[in-house]
Write a protein that holds these residues in place. Sequence first.
Motif, PDB file in Angstrom:
ATOM      1  N   SER A   1      16.009  -7.547 -10.383  1.00 56.97           N
ATOM      2  CA  SER A   1      14.678  -8.090 -10.086  1.00 56.97           C
ATOM      3  C   SER A   1      14.129  -7.596  -8.757  1.00 56.97           C
ATOM      4  O   SER A   1      12.976  -7.904  -8.416  1.00 56.97           O
TER       5      SER A   1
ATOM      6  N   HIS B   1      22.949 -15.563  -4.303  1.00 56.58           N
ATOM      7  CA  HIS B   1      23.129 -16.352  -5.518  1.00 56.58           C
ATOM      8  C   HIS B   1      23.819 -17.665  -5.183  1.00 56.58           C
ATOM      9  O   HIS B   1      23.952 -18.535  -6.037  1.00 56.58           O
TER      10      HIS B   1
ATOM     11  N   SER C   1      12.423 -13.479 -10.203  1.00 55.58           N
ATOM     12  CA  SER C   1      12.385 -13.424 -11.666  1.00 55.58           C
ATOM     13  C   SER C   1      11.161 -14.137 -12.221  1.00 55.58           C
ATOM     14  O   SER C   1      10.826 -13.964 -13.402  1.00 55.58           O
TER      15      SER C   1
ATOM     16  N   ASP D   1      17.161 -12.574 -11.141  1.00 50.43           N
ATOM     17  CA  ASP D   1      18.102 -11.893 -12.026  1.00 50.43           C
ATOM     18  C   ASP D   1      18.512 -10.552 -11.438  1.00 50.43           C
ATOM     19  O   ASP D   1      17.827  -9.995 -10.567  1.00 50.43           O
TER      20      ASP D   1
END
Length: 216
Positions: free
Chosen positions: A41, A199, A215, A38
């Motif tokens: 993090s 990501h 996370s 996230d």
Amino acid sequence: MNTNLELSKVSITLNGKQIVHSVNLKAVSGDVIFITGDNGSGKSTLLKAIARYLPVSAGDIFFNARHFEEMPLPEWHRNVHFLPQHNTLAFPVEVKELLIMAFFRQKKWYEAYTPHQWLAVKGMAERFGITHLLNRNAKELSGGELQLCWLVQSFLAAPPVLLLDEPTQYLDAKNRTRFFSILHEMQAVEPFICICVTHDLPFKKEDYGQVLNLSN
């Protein structure tokens, strides 16, 4: 030479706040590790600490069994290359001159780059589809074009450990796919350790590497 990188219970505290807590990681040449998690993090923070641009508040980092505090920074940075998320150019430079800088640590300041190194630049530019940019001013490129140049330079440097922070952020779908494919291909030819904050994982991420989710 086979390279080993190990993080043992690494924690990072910035401005009195613990950002990363007790991370363990072991990697050898040929490993690709995608760091996900996230926002907030500590993904980029961890990468910068491995690169030794941020201090580690607890824990240890070892490169080929040598503790990071025993290695002078210039030696560390010869072996551990970090490509940050945002890169800027301080002065105008032709793309081909930017790319050839990947080899600056391999020569004395007064020596010219070799024909073999220039051929390597051309070959890697072809793989990334940027040969049409070689004579352009890098400061005039789009964000995606410039990011491809930084990636080419990083791969040409061929460090034992390559740290990439969101390398596909500015790339379109075609070039994101190209990047992951080239990374996969290069690991098969001349293995190195790649730790990548992203990501944007390939659909079959297990075919490309391991995932460390901060996370969790």
